[in-house]
Design a protein around this motif. Structure first.
Motif, PDB file in Angstrom:
ATOM      1  N   SER A 171      34.296 -50.971  60.827  1.00 42.05           N
ATOM      2  CA  SER A 171      32.956 -50.562  60.276  1.00 42.05           C
ATOM      3  C   SER A 171      31.640 -50.807  61.089  1.00 42.05           C
ATOM      4  O   SER A 171      31.529 -51.656  62.175  1.00 42.05           O
ATOM      5  N   HIS A 172      30.638 -49.915  60.366  1.00 38.66           N
ATOM      6  CA  HIS A 172      29.500 -49.557  60.608  1.00 38.66           C
ATOM      7  C   HIS A 172      28.640 -50.588  60.895  1.00 38.66           C
ATOM      8  O   HIS A 172      29.141 -51.408  60.066  1.00 38.66           O
ATOM      9  N   GLY A 173      27.322 -49.873  61.305  1.00 39.49           N
ATOM     10  CA  GLY A 173      26.404 -51.620  60.949  1.00 39.49           C
ATOM     11  C   GLY A 173      25.378 -50.288  59.413  1.00 39.49           C
ATOM     12  O   GLY A 173      25.959 -49.621  58.902  1.00 39.49           O
ATOM     13  N   ALA A 227      34.946 -46.342  48.885  1.00 36.10           N
ATOM     14  CA  ALA A 227      34.829 -46.759  50.718  1.00 36.10           C
ATOM     15  C   ALA A 227      35.645 -45.150  51.340  1.00 36.10           C
ATOM     16  O   ALA A 227      36.493 -44.772  50.388  1.00 36.10           O
ATOM     17  N   ARG A 228      35.564 -44.957  52.711  1.00 37.48           N
ATOM     18  CA  ARG A 228      36.460 -43.791  53.223  1.00 37.48           C
ATOM     19  C   ARG A 228      37.354 -44.843  54.469  1.00 37.48           C
ATOM     20  O   ARG A 228      36.129 -45.380  55.247  1.00 37.48           O
ATOM     21  N   ILE A 229      38.269 -45.012  54.582  1.00 36.51           N
ATOM     22  CA  ILE A 229      39.154 -44.472  55.754  1.00 36.51           C
ATOM     23  C   ILE A 229      39.356 -43.916  56.433  1.00 36.51           C
ATOM     24  O   ILE A 229      40.178 -43.188  56.326  1.00 36.51           O
ATOM     25  N   THR A 230      38.837 -43.365  57.706  1.00 40.21           N
ATOM     26  CA  THR A 230      39.111 -42.575  58.983  1.00 40.21           C
ATOM     27  C   THR A 230      40.124 -43.008  60.039  1.00 40.21           C
ATOM     28  O   THR A 230      39.537 -43.500  60.713  1.00 40.21           O
ATOM     29  N   TRP A 231      41.742 -42.929  59.794  1.00 45.27           N
ATOM     30  CA  TRP A 231      42.471 -43.668  60.214  1.00 45.27           C
ATOM     31  C   TRP A 231      42.765 -42.821  61.794  1.00 45.27           C
ATOM     32  O   TRP A 231      42.630 -40.557  61.965  1.00 45.27           O
ATOM     33  N   HIS A 232      43.300 -43.452  62.824  1.00 38.84           N
ATOM     34  CA  HIS A 232      43.217 -42.466  63.802  1.00 38.84           C
ATOM     35  C   HIS A 232      44.352 -43.614  64.774  1.00 38.84           C
ATOM     36  O   HIS A 232      44.477 -44.201  64.778  1.00 38.84           O
ATOM     37  N   PRO A 233      45.724 -42.752  64.334  1.00 37.72           N
ATOM     38  CA  PRO A 233      46.687 -43.080  64.035  1.00 37.72           C
ATOM     39  C   PRO A 233      47.398 -43.657  65.934  1.00 37.72           C
ATOM     40  O   PRO A 233      47.328 -42.282  66.338  1.00 37.72           O
ATOM     41  N   ALA A 235      41.367 -47.693  62.003  1.00 42.08           N
ATOM     42  CA  ALA A 235      40.647 -46.987  61.058  1.00 42.08           C
ATOM     43  C   ALA A 235      39.195 -47.417  61.259  1.00 42.08           C
ATOM     44  O   ALA A 235      38.440 -48.506  61.269  1.00 42.08           O
ATOM     45  N   LEU A 236      38.479 -46.409  61.029  1.00 41.36           N
ATOM     46  CA  LEU A 236      37.214 -46.574  60.942  1.00 41.36           C
ATOM     47  C   LEU A 236      36.415 -45.712  60.126  1.00 41.36           C
ATOM     48  O   LEU A 236      36.958 -45.440  58.811  1.00 41.36           O
ATOM     49  N   GLY A 288      22.514 -49.568  59.870  1.00 47.80           N
ATOM     50  CA  GLY A 288      21.473 -48.482  60.593  1.00 47.80           C
ATOM     51  C   GLY A 288      22.242 -47.577  60.867  1.00 47.80           C
ATOM     52  O   GLY A 288      22.232 -46.385  61.718  1.00 47.80           O
ATOM     53  N   GLY A 289      23.723 -46.857  60.579  1.00 42.10           N
ATOM     54  CA  GLY A 289      24.453 -45.931  61.197  1.00 42.10           C
ATOM     55  C   GLY A 289      25.480 -45.944  60.912  1.00 42.10           C
ATOM     56  O   GLY A 289      26.483 -46.545  59.841  1.00 42.10           O
ATOM     57  N   GLY A 290      26.726 -45.148  61.670  1.00 42.70           N
ATOM     58  CA  GLY A 290      28.109 -44.902  60.376  1.00 42.70           C
ATOM     59  C   GLY A 290      29.215 -44.754  61.863  1.00 42.70           C
ATOM     60  O   GLY A 290      28.465 -45.308  62.935  1.00 42.70           O
ATOM     61  N   ILE A 291      30.313 -44.627  61.223  1.00 40.25           N
ATOM     62  CA  ILE A 291      30.982 -44.036  62.468  1.00 40.25           C
ATOM     63  C   ILE A 291      31.023 -43.513  63.003  1.00 40.25           C
ATOM     64  O   ILE A 291      31.827 -43.101  64.616  1.00 40.25           O
ATOM     65  N   GLY A 292      30.070 -42.483  63.949  1.00 38.14           N
ATOM     66  CA  GLY A 292      29.344 -41.452  64.830  1.00 38.14           C
ATOM     67  C   GLY A 292      29.210 -42.704  66.189  1.00 38.14           C
ATOM     68  O   GLY A 292      29.165 -41.938  67.278  1.00 38.14           O
ATOM     69  N   ALA A 293      28.724 -43.976  65.569  1.00 40.00           N
ATOM     70  CA  ALA A 293      28.308 -44.781  67.046  1.00 40.00           C
ATOM     71  C   ALA A 293      29.168 -44.478  67.721  1.00 40.00           C
ATOM     72  O   ALA A 293      30.974 -44.345  67.883  1.00 40.00           O
ATOM     73  N   GLN A 294      28.818 -45.034  69.106  1.00 46.35           N
ATOM     74  CA  GLN A 294      29.771 -44.673  70.454  1.00 46.35           C
ATOM     75  C   GLN A 294      30.196 -45.310  70.531  1.00 46.35           C
ATOM     76  O   GLN A 294      32.039 -44.484  70.916  1.00 46.35           O
TER      77      GLN A 294
END
Length: 211
Positions: A32-34, A14-20, A59-60, A36-42
Motif C-alpha cells: 500500500s501507499h503512504g 478500497a481498490r486492489i490493482t493486481w499485477h499477476p 497487489a497494489l 502523501g501519495g498513491g500507488i503511482g509511487a516510483q
C-alpha cells in the motif's frame, strides 16, 4: 495484464490493482501507499513491473481514503481497519502473502501482520519518527511485527536514516543518498533507474529466501 477490483471494507471501498505473475505464482506481495501519495509511487511501480516474472504476484492497494478522493489520510486505527477489511480479497488467491507498504503503509503492515497471518512484511521508507523529532519514535511498531521484516530505507530519509534504526529482528537495506521517496540526487553514484533496480533485486532475493 493488470486487473483491478473494488473491495468493501469497514473504512470504505478500497481498490486492489493486481499485477499477476505470468506463470505459476508462489506468493502475493501486497503493498500500500503512504499518507502523501498513491500507488503511482516510483518504488511501487518498479516492484509491480519487476517482480511478477519471478513468480511474485504484486497487489497494489489503494486505501479507502484515496479511493474516495480525499487528500488527508485518516487516523492509524482507520487505516488498519481498511487493511484488515481487504485482506480476505488477498487470501482468495490461495497463496502466502507478504504484507507491505511505503511510509504510513509500512506502519499499517507492521501493526497488523501477526493477526492477519502475513508471512513477512516489506517496509519501504519506514517512518521511524517525524522529521526533526527523533524522540517520537515508532520503533515499537517495527519491532513488534512478529514476522520477518525487510526495511528498505533511503540514506538521507528525514523520517529516519538507516543509522538511527535500533537493533532488532529485521533486515535493513540502504538506498544510498536516497530521500523518503527513494529518489536519489543527480550526484549520486547510482542513477534513479539503477537505484530502483537495486530495490527490486533486494526484495526479490529476500522473498525468494523465505518462500
Amino acid at each position: 495484464m493488470t486487473e483491478s477490483e473494488i473491495v468493501g471494507t469497514p473504512a470504505g471501498d478500497a481498490r486492489i490493482t493486481w499485477h499477476p505473475a505470468p506463470g505459476r505464482a508462489r506468493v502475493v506481495l501486497a503493498v500500500s501507499h503512504g499518507a502523501g501519495g498513491g500507488i503511482g509511487a516510483q518504488d511501487l511501480r518498479a516492484l509491480a513491473a519487476g517482480l511478477p516474472p519471478d513468480g511474485i504476484t504484486v497487489a497494489l492497494v489503494e486505501q479507502p481514503w484515496r479511493v474516495a478522493g480525499k487528500k488527508v489520510a485518516p487516523a492509524p486505527k482507520t487505516l488498519d481497519a481498511g487493511w484488515r477489511g481487504l485482506w480476505p480479497a488477498l487470501e482468495k488467491r490461495g497463496l502466502p502473502i507478504v504484507a507491505g507498504g511505503r511510509s504510513a503503509g509500512a506502519r499499517v503492515a507492521c501493526r497488523t501482520a501477526r493477526e492477519l497471518g502475513a508471512r513477512a512484511v516489506l517496509a519501504l521508507s519506514f517512518p521511524l519518527h517525524p522529521p526533526g523529532k527523533p524522540e517520537k519514535s515508532r520503533a515499537d511498531e517495527l519491532l513488534g511485527a512478529g514476522v520477518p521484516v525487510l526495511v528498505v530505507q533511503g540514506g538521507n530519509d528525514p523520517f529516519g536514516r538507516p543509522e538511527e534504526f535500533p537493533a532488532g529482528a529485521y533486515e535493513l537495506v540502504e538506498v544510498a543518498d536516497a530521500d523518503h521517496g527513494l529518489s536519489v540526487p543527480k550526484r549520486a553514484a547510482l542513477t534513479q533507474e539503477e537505484a530502483l533496480g537495486t530495490v527490486v533485486d533486494d526484495v526479490r532475493k529476500w522473498i525468494a529466501a523465505r518462500m
